[in-house]
Each structure stands twice: as structure tokens, then as C-alpha cells.
Design an enzyme around this catalytic site. Structure first.
Site, short mmCIF file in Angstrom:
data_model
loop_
_atom_site.label_atom_id
_atom_site.label_comp_id
_atom_site.label_asym_id
_atom_site.label_seq_id
_atom_site.Cartn_x
_atom_site.Cartn_y
_atom_site.Cartn_z
N ALA B 140 59.32 -31.06 -29.24
CA ALA B 140 58.54 -31.73 -30.71
C ALA B 140 57.17 -31.98 -30.73
O ALA B 140 56.67 -31.79 -29.20
CB ALA B 140 59.19 -33.63 -30.20
N GLN B 330 49.29 -29.42 -33.26
CA GLN B 330 49.95 -28.43 -32.27
C GLN B 330 50.59 -28.52 -31.48
O GLN B 330 50.15 -30.03 -30.74
CB GLN B 330 49.03 -26.88 -32.30
CG GLN B 330 48.77 -26.24 -33.49
CD GLN B 330 47.35 -25.61 -33.27
OE1 GLN B 330 46.49 -25.78 -33.11
NE2 GLN B 330 47.72 -23.76 -34.64
N LYS B 331 51.73 -28.42 -30.76
CA LYS B 331 52.29 -29.26 -29.45
C LYS B 331 51.03 -28.52 -28.63
O LYS B 331 51.00 -29.59 -27.60
CB LYS B 331 53.33 -27.67 -28.76
CG LYS B 331 54.00 -28.48 -27.50
CD LYS B 331 54.25 -29.85 -27.50
CE LYS B 331 54.79 -30.55 -26.85
NZ LYS B 331 54.95 -31.36 -26.57
N VAL B 332 50.31 -27.72 -28.11
CA VAL B 332 49.41 -27.75 -27.10
C VAL B 332 47.69 -27.99 -27.44
O VAL B 332 47.63 -26.34 -28.54
CB VAL B 332 49.41 -26.54 -25.78
CG1 VAL B 332 48.67 -26.01 -24.92
CG2 VAL B 332 51.18 -25.93 -25.35
#
Lengths: 336, 336
Positions: B140, B330-332
Site C-alpha cells: 500500500a 508512488q510507493k517509494v
């Protein structure tokens, strides 16, 4: 507030003159057995502390942290201050939590410095070295000249006996007057937010302080929910809030972070944000630019201060509010 | 996100088991020549760092500051780290600015610790001691279990070889499951903000972290302009923003700051604010209370975490938004 804003050039001129010996004392303290500094402050003074983190970090290579005053008071569990220089900043010198942190420094036999506008205050009485803000009584609830005085005092202390630094700082008051002579055009830029009830304010590096102070002045005077962010932190989640016409205030002046800030402004405009930029370069991408004169980067927050104050003042008037009577605030706030 | 939220009890259980030796190593580092700690982190990890400031400050008497990563990267003017322990926190271990700070620690021959969920990441490679968050892959975009893992890892490191502390921490996973079993009632409390586009979130002490994380989850998932404040800072100006029906979220659990927080809630309600409180005591003054079980104060942020996540998740659904697809994130996130 208006009249105190216009005293700022004189206040900064005075700081440079008054605190010469004390600034040398300050740099001597750093040269003794100090490994890091802890600063305790609230409100606008906390924003001046954010500036100190960068100025003392970059120019004096000093690692600076902001104190969590509740450790010292309510929790009664002060950390070990071994190796530290402890700094309290408070215009009035009255806030008990800030005073408690410097008192703990004395108990632990650590050097302590107080930046205050009242040399007879509890803060001044508790510290080893008093840096006198010499700003004269500040009547307005929204701090203006005392914030500039704190920035200038931090800059002066960083400089110590370095003649080049003193010369650079001495040039700033005239630039402040130049900005104050253009408050009308700044006021017109504030019209962009006349119907806004929220915005974000982004800055980074030296202007981390500027972004937080700009937001605070808007909160106090216009009741806009103005939320400040380090531009880097903003990318880690909060940027999701941006939608069409979301008002974004950005401050950026020439230096290593100028291009990353310009990239961020472009990204935000692609996402539909309405970008108002406080900048020293007409090429910065924005829907509206407030231009201030370019000075050495580390002194730019001193030049940005009157501009952000004029912006908040004009917006308050534009919204039919009285900048001298912010809702539910008193001049001296005493937190424990 | 929903599924990862529900893994949190197991994640915390694992942290306590996996990192026993490393936690003792951590406290040995503190006992060597460490005078203070610097933590570099962004986003939710930065909020875990706020928790560390109080836990390590109060329980280990360690002075903790948050790093200004831009000093180390863009300005190329890292401060002297003499006397410091340098900590990097990052779920992914990827963010270049966080990695740069711990690399500087190595260059200056200072001890360094990395809290990360990827033991093969650049952060893990750069530090002397890796604290493994062992949370399993987090898919997530909104961090949940990695935030709880960071809090638990900080608590475990603070405890070191203190058996009582380990026992207190071992009791937490069952309490987390208890909170997660009540997410429906938490979701009903979120309905109070269904039409809000802004709010403030207040906490102090250990819950400084909780307030900031609650605000961040609301920003990411619901696009509400949720602005977190230390309750003390809020009194120094921003409280002027409060008007009738202004939504205020407050977190407070029993401890030295509970009564001051209750006083603040009363003041805010007098000013007309709508107060939603996350508390462990039914007597707290509020328009709506979300009650969580009482635990030792220093561990309460671990119990508050699933509650604030459930609140933000329910509010996103209530607003017709998909919590697994926050706009434009975005996740990272790699910041320099």
C-alpha cells in the site's frame, strides 16, 4: 503591525552594531567544548530557530536540534545535555517552557544563550549570555520586527569576528527598506488568495524558516488554514492533496535548492495548482511572482520577511479583518 | 492497506523477538561516547522519528534532534557530527537524502543505525547496525505496518536488556488486535468529517508523533488539508484560525500532558470547534470520543496507530475515494 514592520531596517542595523562583542563571545563558546546546540522556542521564535539550524549548520558546521520543551517541564525527564550549547529564543523572554530548558542547562553546567527583546526577562536572567534583540517594544500581536531581529541576531552570532560576514549583513537593512517601499505590489499579489480558506506554503533550506513564518502570519491574521512544509517532506505524501486551483505559496531564492524548487513548481502547476512564488529571479515558474532583490543566500530570509508580512497584512485587510486584532490571541503566550 | 493494517499485531510481535540482540547492541552504542542522536527520515518515518525523540529522551535521557538532510546533500555542508549517534529511518531504505546522512556519519567515524524494512537496501548497506523492521513487503502507498514496526523497533531499542520494558512491549500486540476488532465504531466517528475539507490535529509529548501521522494519513487518503501541531505551538498563534464548527482532532492518553490537553479541548469547544478525541479515558471533553485501551504512556502511540489508520481509511471510503490509489503518489519517494 504596519508601523512595526517599517521599523525593521533600523532594527537590523541596530542588531549588527549592538551585539558585536556578544557575537564574538558566542563563537568562542562554540569553539570550547560544544558538540551540538539545542534551541527552545515557540511561535515566530521557533521559525527563527529553524533558520539557525541552517545558518549555524552550514556556516559554523554546528549540528542544531530543536528542543522538545515538554521533556523538561511536564515529563520532568530532561535529557543529558552533555556536549551541548543550549539556546532559548523568546521575544518577551516570558514563556515558562523555554525558560525551563535553559535553566536545565545551568543545572547541568552547560553554556546557555538567550535571544530576547527584554533584557530584564526571566529568560535573560537564566542564561549565561544574553543576545539583546534591541527591537524596542513590540505591541502588535503578530510578531514582525522581533522575528527579523532574531534572524539578524542569529546571522550576527554566526559571523562572529568575520569581517566579510559583517559587511554582507550590514548591506541588508537597505534591501529591507527597498522591499518595504514596494508593499503595494506585494499587496496586489495577495489578491490571488482573497477567496481562499486554505493553502500550502513550501520552502526548503534557509527558507524552511520563511515558509513556516509565512504560514504562521497567514494563520494569525487571515485565518486561512495555511500549512507549511519542507518541500522535500511535501513530496512524501501531502502532495496528494493538490487539485485544480489549489493555492500554493512557494519561496525560493538562488542557491543549490533553487532548481529543485523550480522543478517542484512546474510539477505542481501540471497538477493544476495556482502557484504564487516569492523569488529573487523572474524566471521562476509561477502563476504570480513576488520579486525581492537577490542577496547572499544565507541572508535571503531577512529580505523575504518583510515581503511575507506585507502579503499577510494586505490579505487580512482585503478580507475585511483587522491585522492588529487577531481573534483570540494575546501578545505573550505562556505555555508549560 | 486494509490487509496490511491487520498484520500490525504480528509485525510488532516479530519486532520484539527478532531484534533482541540488536537492541542490546543499540544501548551499548549509547553507553559508549554518544552525547546526542541525529535522526534522518521522511514521511511516516519522520513521524516515527518524532516518537524516538520522546522515548529516547525520557527513557534513555538521550538528546535527539531531527536532521536537516539538505545540509548533507544539496548544500554539501554537513555539520560536525562529533559526539553523535546517527540514525536513518526508511521503510524502503532507498531515499538518497536519508542514506547521505548516514554515509556522512561513516565518513566522520561516528556510529550509525538504520531502521529499514529491506536489509538489502542502500540504507542497510551504509550503516553499522541494521534494525530489521521485518514487516514483510508493504504494497500500500499509505504506510501502516511499517510505521507501527518503526515505533515498536524504537521502543525495543530503548528497552535494551531491561526485562520489564520487554514485558510491557510484549503485551502491546494483543491490544492492537483489540483496537482492530473495533474498526467499525472508529469508522462511525470518521463520519463527523465527511464534509470537511480541512481540520487541525493536535497532540503533545509521545503523541506529537500520533498527531503528525494522523494528519499525514488524512492528507494522503482523503485530501483533507489536515494540519498537525504540537498543542503548545498551536497556542502561539494558529489557534486564531478556530471558528464555529472548525473540526479539531485531538489525541491524548493518560500521563502528565493529559490534563493540559483536556484544558485545551475545553477552550477549543468554547470557541465553537467540533472536537473529535482519540483517548483512553471516557472523561475527556469532546464532541466525539474514539476510545482505545489504556497502556503505559510511552507505548500508547503503538495502540493509537491502528485507530488513526482506521479513521483515515473509513473517511476515504466515505468520501468515495480508493485508499489503495492515492492521487499522484508512488510507493517509494526519492528526495535529494
Amino acid at each position: 503591525m504596519w508601523s512595526e514592520m517599517h521599523e525593521q531596517a533600523d532594527v537590523v542595523r541596530r542588531i549588527v552594531t549592538v551585539n558585536g562583542d556578544r557575537a564574538e563571545h558566542f563563537t568562542e563558546m562554540l569553539a570550547a567544548d560544544v558538540r551540538y546546540a539545542v534551541i527552545a522556542a515557540r511561535g515566530s521564535s521557533d521559525n527563527a530557530a529553524r533558520y539557525a539550524k541552517y545558518v549555524l549548520g552550514i556556516r559554523n558546521r554546528l549540528s542544531v536540534g530543536l528542543a522538545a520543551p515538554s521533556l523538561f517541564g511536564p515529563y520532568g525527564a530532561a535529557p543529558s545535555l552533555e556536549g551541548s550549547l543550549v539556546i532559548g529564543m523568546s521575544q518577551s523572554g516570558q514563556s515558562p517552557d523555554v525558560v525551563e530548558v535553559v535553566k536545565e542547562a545551568r543545572r547541568q553546567s552547560r553554556p546557555s544563550v538567550g535571544f530576547t527583546n527584554d533584557v530584564n526577562s526571566p529568560l535573560a536572567a537564566a542564561v549565561e549570555l544574553v543576545i539583546d534583540l534591541s527591537a524596542g517594544p513590540e505591541q502588535a500581536i503578530a510578531a514582525t520586527k522581533s522575528y527579523s531581529a532574531e534572524l539578524a541576531a542569529v546571522a550576527r552570532c554566526s559571523v562572529g569576528s568575520d569581517g566579510n560576514g559583517v559587511v554582507a549583513l550590514e548591506a541588508i537593512p537597505d534591501v529591507i527598506d527597498h522591499v518595504l517601499a514596494r508593499v503595494d505590489s506585494i499587496g496586489r499579489a495577495a489578491e490571488d488568495l482573497i477567496d481562499a480558506d486554505h493553502c500550502v506554503v513550501l520552502g526548503r533550506g534557509y527558507h524552511h524558516a520563511t515558509a513556516f513564518e509565512w504560514a504562521l502570519k497567514l494563520q494569525e491574521l487571515t485565518y486561512i488554514l495555511a500549512q507549511p512544509f519542507s518541500a522535500a517532506d511535501f513530496l512524501h505524501g501531502p502532495i496528494a492533496m493538490i487539485e485544480r486551483d489549489f493555492p500554493v505559496l512557494i519561496v525560493a531564492t538562488r542557491g543549490p535548492l533553487f532548481e529543485p524548487m523550480a522543478d517542484l513548481a512546474r510539477d505542481l502547476r501540471r497538477r493544476g495548482a495556482h502557484v504564487v512564488a516569492l523569488v529573487d529571479d523572474g524566471g521562476f515558474p509561477a502563476d504570480r511572482r513576488i520579486e525581492i532583490p537577490a542577496v547572499e543566500e544565507w541572508l535571503a530570509p531577512l529580505v523575504a520577511a518583510p515581503a511575507l508580512q506585507a502579503f499577510a497584512h494586505a490579505l487580512a485587510l482585503g478580507k475585511g479583518l483587522d491585522p492588529d486584532r487577531p481573534r483570540g490571541l494575546q501578545k505573550v503566550t505562556r505555555t508549560r
